[in-house]
Design a protein around this motif. Structure first.
Motif, PDB file in Angstrom:
ATOM      1  N   GLY A  52     -34.441 -53.922   6.411  1.00 34.20           N
ATOM      2  CA  GLY A  52     -33.207 -54.337   5.756  1.00 34.20           C
ATOM      3  C   GLY A  52     -32.996 -55.833   5.757  1.00 34.20           C
ATOM      4  N   ASP A  53     -33.842 -56.554   6.499  1.00 35.66           N
ATOM      5  CA  ASP A  53     -33.620 -57.999   6.638  1.00 35.66           C
ATOM      6  C   ASP A  53     -34.577 -58.835   5.798  1.00 35.66           C
ATOM      7  N   ARG A 105     -46.051 -53.706  15.429  1.00 37.40           N
ATOM      8  CA  ARG A 105     -46.746 -55.000  15.331  1.00 37.40           C
ATOM      9  C   ARG A 105     -45.872 -56.055  14.658  1.00 37.40           C
ATOM     10  N   LYS A 106     -44.970 -55.605  13.784  1.00 34.67           N
ATOM     11  CA  LYS A 106     -44.104 -56.549  13.066  1.00 34.67           C
ATOM     12  C   LYS A 106     -42.777 -56.774  13.782  1.00 34.67           C
ATOM     13  N   GLY A 107     -42.642 -56.223  14.975  1.00 36.27           N
ATOM     14  CA  GLY A 107     -41.440 -56.483  15.760  1.00 36.27           C
ATOM     15  C   GLY A 107     -40.474 -55.321  15.836  1.00 36.27           C
ATOM     16  N   GLY A 108     -40.755 -54.222  15.176  1.00 35.00           N
ATOM     17  CA  GLY A 108     -39.889 -53.042  15.253  1.00 35.00           C
ATOM     18  C   GLY A 108     -38.658 -53.144  14.378  1.00 35.00           C
ATOM     19  N   GLY A 109     -37.878 -52.076  14.381  1.00 33.58           N
ATOM     20  CA  GLY A 109     -36.627 -52.038  13.630  1.00 33.58           C
ATOM     21  C   GLY A 109     -36.760 -51.611  12.186  1.00 33.58           C
ATOM     22  N   GLY A 110     -37.960 -51.209  11.774  1.00 37.63           N
ATOM     23  CA  GLY A 110     -38.166 -50.798  10.384  1.00 37.63           C
ATOM     24  C   GLY A 110     -37.776 -49.351  10.154  1.00 37.63           C
ATOM     25  N   THR A 111     -37.633 -48.999   8.887  1.00 38.26           N
ATOM     26  CA  THR A 111     -37.327 -47.637   8.499  1.00 38.26           C
ATOM     27  C   THR A 111     -38.565 -47.050   7.821  1.00 38.26           C
TER      28      THR A 111
END
Length: 52
Positions: free
Chosen positions: A20-21, A40-46
């Motif tokens: 979302g960012d 790997r990209k830092g988490g928090g994805g959907t």
């Protein structure tokens, strides 16, 4: 060559990783691949499954 029945069904849907960012997500063949990429990209994805 053989029948590709199993491959066709597996290839008909993909898992889409999105943020979302504004960070770049991507399309992955399996949910596990998408989860690994998210970490790997830092988490928090959907992660959602999309029919192709």
């Amino acid at each position: 060559m053989g029948c590709n029945c199993g491959n066709k069904r597996r290839g008909s849907s993909v898992f889409v990783l999105s943020y979302g960012d504004g960070r770049q997500g991507g399309e992955y063949a399996s949910k596990t691949d998408a989860e690994i990429a998210d970490v790997r990209k830092g988490g928090g994805g959907t992660i959602r499954q999309v029919q192709k």
